[in-house]
Structure formats: structure tokens, C-alpha cells
Design an enzyme around this catalytic site. Structure first.
Site, PDB file in Angstrom:
ATOM      1  N   ARG A  21      42.077  35.513  11.555  1.00 19.08           N
ATOM      2  CA  ARG A  21      42.356  35.170  10.270  1.00 19.08           C
ATOM      3  C   ARG A  21      41.518  34.012   9.806  1.00 19.08           C
ATOM      4  O   ARG A  21      41.107  33.279  10.585  1.00 19.08           O
ATOM      5  CB  ARG A  21      43.907  34.347  10.265  1.00 19.08           C
ATOM      6  CG  ARG A  21      44.839  35.532  10.545  1.00 19.08           C
ATOM      7  CD  ARG A  21      45.278  36.229   8.955  1.00 19.08           C
ATOM      8  NE  ARG A  21      45.890  35.095   8.244  1.00 19.08           N
ATOM      9  CZ  ARG A  21      45.569  35.127   6.887  1.00 19.08           C
ATOM     10  NH1 ARG A  21      45.121  36.339   6.318  1.00 19.08           N
ATOM     11  NH2 ARG A  21      46.253  34.242   6.063  1.00 19.08           N
ATOM     12  N   ARG A  77      29.230  41.922   3.250  1.00 21.13           N
ATOM     13  CA  ARG A  77      27.877  42.761   3.061  1.00 21.13           C
ATOM     14  C   ARG A  77      26.486  41.827   3.147  1.00 21.13           C
ATOM     15  O   ARG A  77      25.736  42.544   3.708  1.00 21.13           O
ATOM     16  CB  ARG A  77      27.937  43.588   1.686  1.00 21.13           C
ATOM     17  CG  ARG A  77      29.296  44.452   1.451  1.00 21.13           C
ATOM     18  CD  ARG A  77      28.957  45.822   2.110  1.00 21.13           C
ATOM     19  NE  ARG A  77      29.906  46.578   1.997  1.00 21.13           N
ATOM     20  CZ  ARG A  77      30.882  47.240   3.131  1.00 21.13           C
ATOM     21  NH1 ARG A  77      30.909  46.898   4.122  1.00 21.13           N
ATOM     22  NH2 ARG A  77      31.948  48.083   2.536  1.00 21.13           N
ATOM     23  N   CYS A  88      39.593  44.022  -1.099  1.00 20.78           N
ATOM     24  CA  CYS A  88      40.066  42.681  -1.777  1.00 20.78           C
ATOM     25  C   CYS A  88      41.305  43.116  -2.598  1.00 20.78           C
ATOM     26  O   CYS A  88      41.576  44.022  -2.967  1.00 20.78           O
ATOM     27  CB  CYS A  88      38.961  42.366  -2.705  1.00 20.78           C
ATOM     28  SG  CYS A  88      37.470  41.727  -2.045  1.00 20.78           S
ATOM     29  N   GLU A  91      46.598  37.199  -3.778  1.00 23.00           N
ATOM     30  CA  GLU A  91      47.802  36.909  -2.951  1.00 23.00           C
ATOM     31  C   GLU A  91      48.943  36.708  -3.750  1.00 23.00           C
ATOM     32  O   GLU A  91      48.896  36.800  -5.026  1.00 23.00           O
ATOM     33  CB  GLU A  91      47.621  35.444  -2.425  1.00 23.00           C
ATOM     34  CG  GLU A  91      46.669  35.091  -1.452  1.00 23.00           C
ATOM     35  CD  GLU A  91      47.313  35.537   0.004  1.00 23.00           C
ATOM     36  OE1 GLU A  91      48.478  35.253   0.052  1.00 23.00           O
ATOM     37  OE2 GLU A  91      46.515  35.926   1.040  1.00 23.00           O
ATOM     38  N   ARG A 103      41.369  34.335   1.335  1.00 23.16           N
ATOM     39  CA  ARG A 103      42.015  34.366   2.802  1.00 23.16           C
ATOM     40  C   ARG A 103      41.233  35.717   3.159  1.00 23.16           C
ATOM     41  O   ARG A 103      40.916  36.391   2.388  1.00 23.16           O
ATOM     42  CB  ARG A 103      43.396  34.609   2.951  1.00 23.16           C
ATOM     43  CG  ARG A 103      44.004  33.292   2.427  1.00 23.16           C
ATOM     44  CD  ARG A 103      45.578  33.504   2.479  1.00 23.16           C
ATOM     45  NE  ARG A 103      46.489  32.316   2.239  1.00 23.16           N
ATOM     46  CZ  ARG A 103      46.798  31.839   1.133  1.00 23.16           C
ATOM     47  NH1 ARG A 103      46.217  32.166  -0.193  1.00 23.16           N
ATOM     48  NH2 ARG A 103      47.480  30.498   1.083  1.00 23.16           N
ATOM     49  N   TYR A 121      40.027  27.948   9.604  1.00 20.13           N
ATOM     50  CA  TYR A 121      40.707  27.285   8.345  1.00 20.13           C
ATOM     51  C   TYR A 121      39.802  26.125   7.767  1.00 20.13           C
ATOM     52  O   TYR A 121      39.677  25.372   8.445  1.00 20.13           O
ATOM     53  CB  TYR A 121      41.857  26.882   8.365  1.00 20.13           C
ATOM     54  CG  TYR A 121      42.977  28.288   8.515  1.00 20.13           C
ATOM     55  CD1 TYR A 121      43.442  28.818   7.652  1.00 20.13           C
ATOM     56  CD2 TYR A 121      42.698  28.872   9.843  1.00 20.13           C
ATOM     57  CE1 TYR A 121      44.329  29.939   7.795  1.00 20.13           C
ATOM     58  CE2 TYR A 121      43.826  29.927   9.923  1.00 20.13           C
ATOM     59  CZ  TYR A 121      44.320  30.587   8.919  1.00 20.13           C
ATOM     60  OH  TYR A 121      45.011  31.627   9.313  1.00 20.13           O
ATOM     61  N   ARG A 129      47.699  26.280   8.112  1.00 18.26           N
ATOM     62  CA  ARG A 129      47.544  26.497   9.615  1.00 18.26           C
ATOM     63  C   ARG A 129      48.327  25.386  10.422  1.00 18.26           C
ATOM     64  O   ARG A 129      47.560  24.295  11.089  1.00 18.26           O
ATOM     65  CB  ARG A 129      46.161  27.000  10.352  1.00 18.26           C
ATOM     66  CG  ARG A 129      46.300  27.320  11.733  1.00 18.26           C
ATOM     67  CD  ARG A 129      46.701  28.629  11.717  1.00 18.26           C
ATOM     68  NE  ARG A 129      46.579  29.049  13.312  1.00 18.26           N
ATOM     69  CZ  ARG A 129      46.737  30.185  13.679  1.00 18.26           C
ATOM     70  NH1 ARG A 129      46.775  31.198  12.940  1.00 18.26           N
ATOM     71  NH2 ARG A 129      46.476  30.507  15.185  1.00 18.26           N
TER      72      ARG A 129
END
Length: 163
Positions: A21, A77, A88, A91, A103, A121, A129
Site C-alpha cells: 500500500r 508506465r 484507476c 475513492e 492511493r 505514506y 496509517r
């Protein structure tokens, strides 16, 4: 060479798919800001985990709905992830959530133990986090009470459709 690569093949753990993550915030909704932040986040994830593109199965990028100038997957890429499946999305819109945030969830084929993976993060996203020790424990009694009302045998899949 990471610690796992220094071991003999029979000493290494099995190759498994792990989730990695990361998150980063940006100051503005522009192509340049989104791609620069996404590249920075990915570069640090790659370096911290000694990740190679050929070991990455896929990556799912999300942005908060206030970011839509470009796809953050383009940053992957730009870093050479030509054969990695990328996607993609946005959220969920949650009240008081962190704005202008990118994220990523990377599916990585590795021998690295889950506890040794470095999740990244950056900037304002550091608040996403919390220290795991600060998470409240669920009392065992509460878990046991929920399990009293569940027949675990019924949760098993029966391909014949019987009991």
C-alpha cells in the site's frame, strides 16, 4: 541484493502474492502535480521493497474525487511498468476524509514476509496509517458473542448444492 536473495533457494519462502500500500497527497489538481506525486510514491515503494516490474501482477490506483486531471497509473508506465495490469478509480466519498489524495494497492509476487513489506505514506497521507498499537482491541467476549449466532458449517461451499 535483499536478505531473501542471499539465502539458498531451499531456505527461501514460497513465492506468494502480497499487497503493498501507498498514499500521497497533492497540492493541486493538475497533470504535473498528480504524476510527480504518484512517481515519488511508486519510486519509494519500489526502492524500499526492492520491487521489480516483472514481479508485479497489478496495481490499483485511486484518487479522491477532487483529483481528475490525469490517471495516476501513467506514473507507473513512466517508471517502466509496461506489462503490469493497471487500473484507476475514485475513492469513496467519506465525510471529513483526506482531500487530494492518491492511493495505490500493488499486488506483488514475492518471497518477502508480510511483516517486512514497506508501505509508503507521504505528505498529508501519513495520517492514514496510524500506529497499529493505537488501534483499539476488540474484546474476545464480543467476538465470541457474534460467533454464537453463526453456523460455521453453513459457510462452507458445497458444489453439489446439498447440505
Amino acid at each position: 541484493m535483499n536478505l531473501d536473495e542471499q539465502r539458498l533457494p531451499e531456505e527461501r519462502g514460497p513465492m506468494v502474492c502480497r499487497g503493498v500500500r501507498g498514499a500521497v497527497t497533492v497540492t493541486e489538481n493538475t497533470d504535473e502535480a498528480i504524476l510527480a506525486a504518484a512517481r515519488e510514491m511508486l519510486f519509494l515503494i519500489i526502492r524500499a521493497n526492492d520491487m521489480k516490474p516483472e514481479d508485479v501482477a497489478s496495481a490499483y490506483f485511486t484518487t479522491t474525487t477532487d483529483l481528475n486531471a490525469t490517471y495516476p497509473a501513467l506514473a507507473a508506465r513512466q517508471l517502466g511498468w509496461y506489462d503490469v495490469a493497471l487500473l484507476c478509480g475514485h475513492e469513496m466519498t467519506v465525510p471529513n476524509s483526506l482531500p487530494r489524495c492518491i492511493r495505490v494497492l500493488i499486488h506483488w509476487n514475492t518471497r518477502t514476509q508480510a511483516k517486512d513489506i514497506v508501505h509508503v505514506y507521504l505528505r498529508g497521507a501519513r495520517q492514514l496509517r496510524p500506529d497499529r498499537k493505537s488501534l483499539p482491541e476488540i474484546p474476545r467476549e464480543e467476538i465470541e458473542e457474534v460467533l454464537k449466532n453463526v453456523d460455521l458449517a453453513q459457510l462452507k461451499f458445497d458444489p453439489q448444492g446439498g447440505r
